[in-house]
Every structure is written in structure tokens, then in C-alpha cells.
Design a protein around this motif. Structure first.
Motif, PDB file in Angstrom:
ATOM      1  N   ARG A  40       0.809  -1.230   0.000  1.00  0.00           N
ATOM      2  CA  ARG A  40       0.000   0.000   0.000  1.00  0.00           C
ATOM      3  C   ARG A  40       0.839   1.276   0.000  1.00  0.00           C
ATOM      4  NH1 ARG A  40      -3.009   0.824   4.478  1.00  0.00           N
ATOM      5  NH2 ARG A  40      -1.788  -0.603   5.769  1.00  0.00           N
ATOM      6  N   GLU A  42       2.684   4.357  -1.297  1.00  0.00           N
ATOM      7  CA  GLU A  42       2.599   5.225  -2.474  1.00  0.00           C
ATOM      8  C   GLU A  42       3.701   6.278  -2.373  1.00  0.00           C
ATOM      9  OE1 GLU A  42      -1.732   5.920  -3.867  1.00  0.00           O
ATOM     10  OE2 GLU A  42      -1.857   5.846  -1.664  1.00  0.00           O
ATOM     11  N   GLN A  44       5.042   8.369  -4.337  1.00  0.00           N
ATOM     12  CA  GLN A  44       4.846   9.671  -4.976  1.00  0.00           C
ATOM     13  C   GLN A  44       4.088  10.654  -4.080  1.00  0.00           C
ATOM     14  OE1 GLN A  44       3.513   6.829  -5.914  1.00  0.00           O
ATOM     15  NE2 GLN A  44       1.291   7.046  -6.175  1.00  0.00           N
ATOM     16  N   ARG A  45       3.459  10.148  -3.018  1.00  0.00           N
ATOM     17  CA  ARG A  45       2.715  11.015  -2.111  1.00  0.00           C
ATOM     18  C   ARG A  45       3.565  11.501  -0.936  1.00  0.00           C
ATOM     19  NH1 ARG A  45      -3.198   8.708  -0.821  1.00  0.00           N
ATOM     20  NH2 ARG A  45      -3.279  10.831   0.020  1.00  0.00           N
ATOM     21  N   ILE A  46       4.777  10.965  -0.801  1.00  0.00           N
ATOM     22  CA  ILE A  46       5.661  11.359   0.297  1.00  0.00           C
ATOM     23  C   ILE A  46       6.309  12.705  -0.014  1.00  0.00           C
ATOM     24  CG2 ILE A  46       7.680  10.702   1.675  1.00  0.00           C
ATOM     25  CD1 ILE A  46       5.233   8.896   2.023  1.00  0.00           C
ATOM     26  N   THR A  47       6.357  13.573   1.015  1.00  0.00           N
ATOM     27  CA  THR A  47       6.951  14.894   0.854  1.00  0.00           C
ATOM     28  C   THR A  47       8.206  15.021   1.735  1.00  0.00           C
ATOM     29  OG1 THR A  47       5.697  15.889   2.667  1.00  0.00           O
ATOM     30  CG2 THR A  47       4.654  15.863   0.480  1.00  0.00           C
ATOM     31  N   ASP A  50       7.325  15.136   5.319  1.00  0.00           N
ATOM     32  CA  ASP A  50       7.108  13.815   5.923  1.00  0.00           C
ATOM     33  C   ASP A  50       8.433  13.251   6.441  1.00  0.00           C
ATOM     34  OD1 ASP A  50       4.365  13.719   5.397  1.00  0.00           O
ATOM     35  OD2 ASP A  50       4.688  12.925   3.382  1.00  0.00           O
ATOM     36  N   VAL A  89       8.862   7.885  -8.783  1.00  0.00           N
ATOM     37  CA  VAL A  89       8.609   9.229  -8.239  1.00  0.00           C
ATOM     38  C   VAL A  89       9.199  10.252  -9.199  1.00  0.00           C
ATOM     39  CG1 VAL A  89       8.603   8.453  -5.829  1.00  0.00           C
ATOM     40  CG2 VAL A  89      10.745   9.233  -6.867  1.00  0.00           C
TER      41      VAL A  89
END
Length: 300
Positions: A40, A42, A44-47, A50, A89
């Protein structure tokens, strides 16, 4: 995803099994903190924020030291570089994160006077297989500056035909050649002869360092052996294979060896990693200066 990342570390980066294990553990811890599993995740959603929150959580709640945190940052940095390379990413969110400042600790080493006694005892030959093996472990760690993994990985055919040099496979599968001092060469020949005379290795095992059953010795067994041998010799402070590696480098530097030569013998990728030993050398010079200078001896 993690399985592919691990294969990349092993096959392309050629990291050691221990490094791969640590990187995998760090990444799995990060995912657990995010509340997701491998399937699960993802990326590409990590900044970058974070990542910063993760560091704060680990250092404040987990009380992780700066040095340990830097390793975990390195693990995530390797992960996101790989993800960027594979197109998973669009940018490397770990790149803006600097390493944490760490205090400079001098490498622990055994004083030369103490080490001379240990070496003299290790030189004595016997017909006791374990005694000879343990003595040779100490001698190779100290006279060649080997890492623990490098020592355990030595095969008997890694030596030159006359046993005057040894081919070492270091970090990143990089090879280097280290020379054998004559008394160490003689010790190796005696030890190998002992293996043959006592039928220690009756299989196809090529390892130099064996258990009494003829299997390659484990890292844990070598670590324990070094601790016991140095403790028996009265060495104070930390006692480990890496302390003997530090001792090798420090003694060479104190005896006038060139920094570049020490770098090559240790298998360091950069000179910066070797320069830490200059601090030990300067500390030794200060000690001599304090004892010998007339102003120090006579008072102010």
C-alpha cells in the motif's frame, strides 16, 4: 517494492549483507510509521516534510542518536534515489535533508606497548587448533587492518602462491591487496598445516577460519573471540575487531606512514575517512609534549 530495492542494493550497489539488512530494516520502519505496508506504499505522495517529521519522531520519541539517525536517512536517501531512477517518483524528496551534526569521537585503539605483548603471545606456535586459529584472527586484524566481514570472508586461495600477500574483497565488492609480514606468513602456513594434519576440513570448504567442525566461522564467533583475547590481555575500554583495525591505522600513522598508503591498506573510498586517525596521532603528540617539554615539567 522492498524486494526489488533489496535486489538493487545487492546486485548493482553490491552492498554487504549487513548493510542490505540495515537498509531494509530502516525502510520497513519508515513504512510502519506511515501506517502502510509494502503493497500500500505510495512513494509519490511522500513529501520532504514527511521525512522531517520522521526524523523528529525518531530522535525525540525514539531517542535515536544523531549517528544512527544519519544511517536511517541514508537508507531513505538510497530508496528515493532508486525510486527516482525507476520512474516511480518525480523528485527526490530526501535530497534537501542534511545529515545531522554528530560529535567527533576518536577511534578507540590498543596502546602499542600493550599490543606488542599480545602479538608476542600470538606468535607462539602450538598444536591446539582453536588456540592457533584465535591467534591468527588477532594477528590478521591487527597487521592487515581488516574489517570483520573481510576477515570472515577470507578463503585459503585468496593468498598469493607464496602466501606473501592477501586479496581482500571489501565494501562494494572492491578488491585490494595487502602484504603479509613474514612472521604472520609463517603463522598462516602453520595454521593451514594444522588444519590438514588434524583433518579439520574434510569437505570442500575453502574458508581460512573454520569451526572445529570444519565450517566457516561466524561473525559472532570472531567478535566473541576478539573480546575474550583482548580481555585476557588486560585491554581496557571497548574490545572489538574494529578496535584492532583502528589500532593498525593509528600505529602506522604514529610510525610515520603516509596517509594515502594507510587509506589504500584500509580500503577507504576517500581520504576523509582515513583522516580521523590524525586526531589520535595529535592526541599522542600532546601527551608526549606535556611529559617532555621543560615548561610543562618545571611548571609555570
Amino acid at each position: 517494492m522492498i524486494a526489488d530495492f533489496v535486489r538493487y542494493l545487492e546486485a548493482e550497489r553490491r552492498y554487504s549483507p549487513l548493510t542490505v539488512r540495515n537498509y531494509r530494516h530502516d525502510v520497513e520502519q519508515f513504512l510502519a510509521w506511515l501506517g502502510v505496508d509494502d503493497a500500500r506504499f505510495e512513494p509519490q505522495r511522500i513529501t520532504t516534510d514527511d521525512i522531517r517529521e520522521w526524523i523528529l519522531y525518531r530522535t525525540e520519541t525514539g531517542r535515536v542518536s544523531a549517528a544512527s539517525m544519519n544511517r536511517e536517512i541514508s537508507s531513505l536517501r538510497a530508496l528515493f534515489r532508486w525510486l527516482l531512477r525507476t520512474g516511480a517518483v518525480g523528485r527526490d524528496v530526501v535530497h534537501p535533508i542534511p545529515s545531522l551534526r554528530t560529535s567527533q569521537r576518536l577511534p578507540a585503539f590498543v596502546p602499542e606497548s600493550r599490543m606488542n605483548g599480545i602479538v608476542s603471545e600470538c606468535e607462539c606456535d602450538s598444536e591446539d587448533f582453536v588456540r592457533e586459529r584465535n591467534s591468527l584472527i588477532i594477528l590478521l586484524l591487527y597487521t592487515c587492518g581488516l574489517r570483520l566481514a573481510e576477515l570472515v570472508g577470507i578463503d585459503r586461495d585468496d593468498f598469493s602462491a607464496d602466501f606473501s600477500s592477501l586479496r581482500i574483497r571489501g565494501k562494494g565488492d572492491k578488491e585490494r591487496i595487502v602484504p603479509m609480514l613474514e612472521f604472520v606468513r609463517e603463522k598462516i602456513l602453520h595454521y593451514i598445516g594444522l588444519i590438514e594434519r588434524q583433518n579439520i576440513c574434510i569437505s570442500s570448504e575453502k574458508a581460512l577460519f573454520l569451526t572445529h567442525k570444519g565450517k566457516r566461522i561466524s561473525r559472532t564467533a570472531v567478535y566473541r573471540t576478539v573480546q575474550e583475547e583482548l580481555d585476557r590481555a588486560g585491554v581496557q575500554g571497548k574490545k572489538s575487531p574494529h578496535v584492532l583495525r583502528h589500532t593498525f591505522a593509528t600505529h602506522l600513522l604514529n610510525s610515520g606512514a603516509d596517509m594515502r598508503e594507510i587509506q589504500e591498506l584500509l580500503g577507504h573510498a576517500s581520504l576523509q575517512a582515513t583522516q580521523v586517525y590524525t586526531h589520535n596521532s595529535i592526541a599522542r603528540l600532546r601527551e608526549i609534549y606535556a611529559k617532555a617539554h621543560p615548561r610543562e615539567k618545571g611548571g609555570k
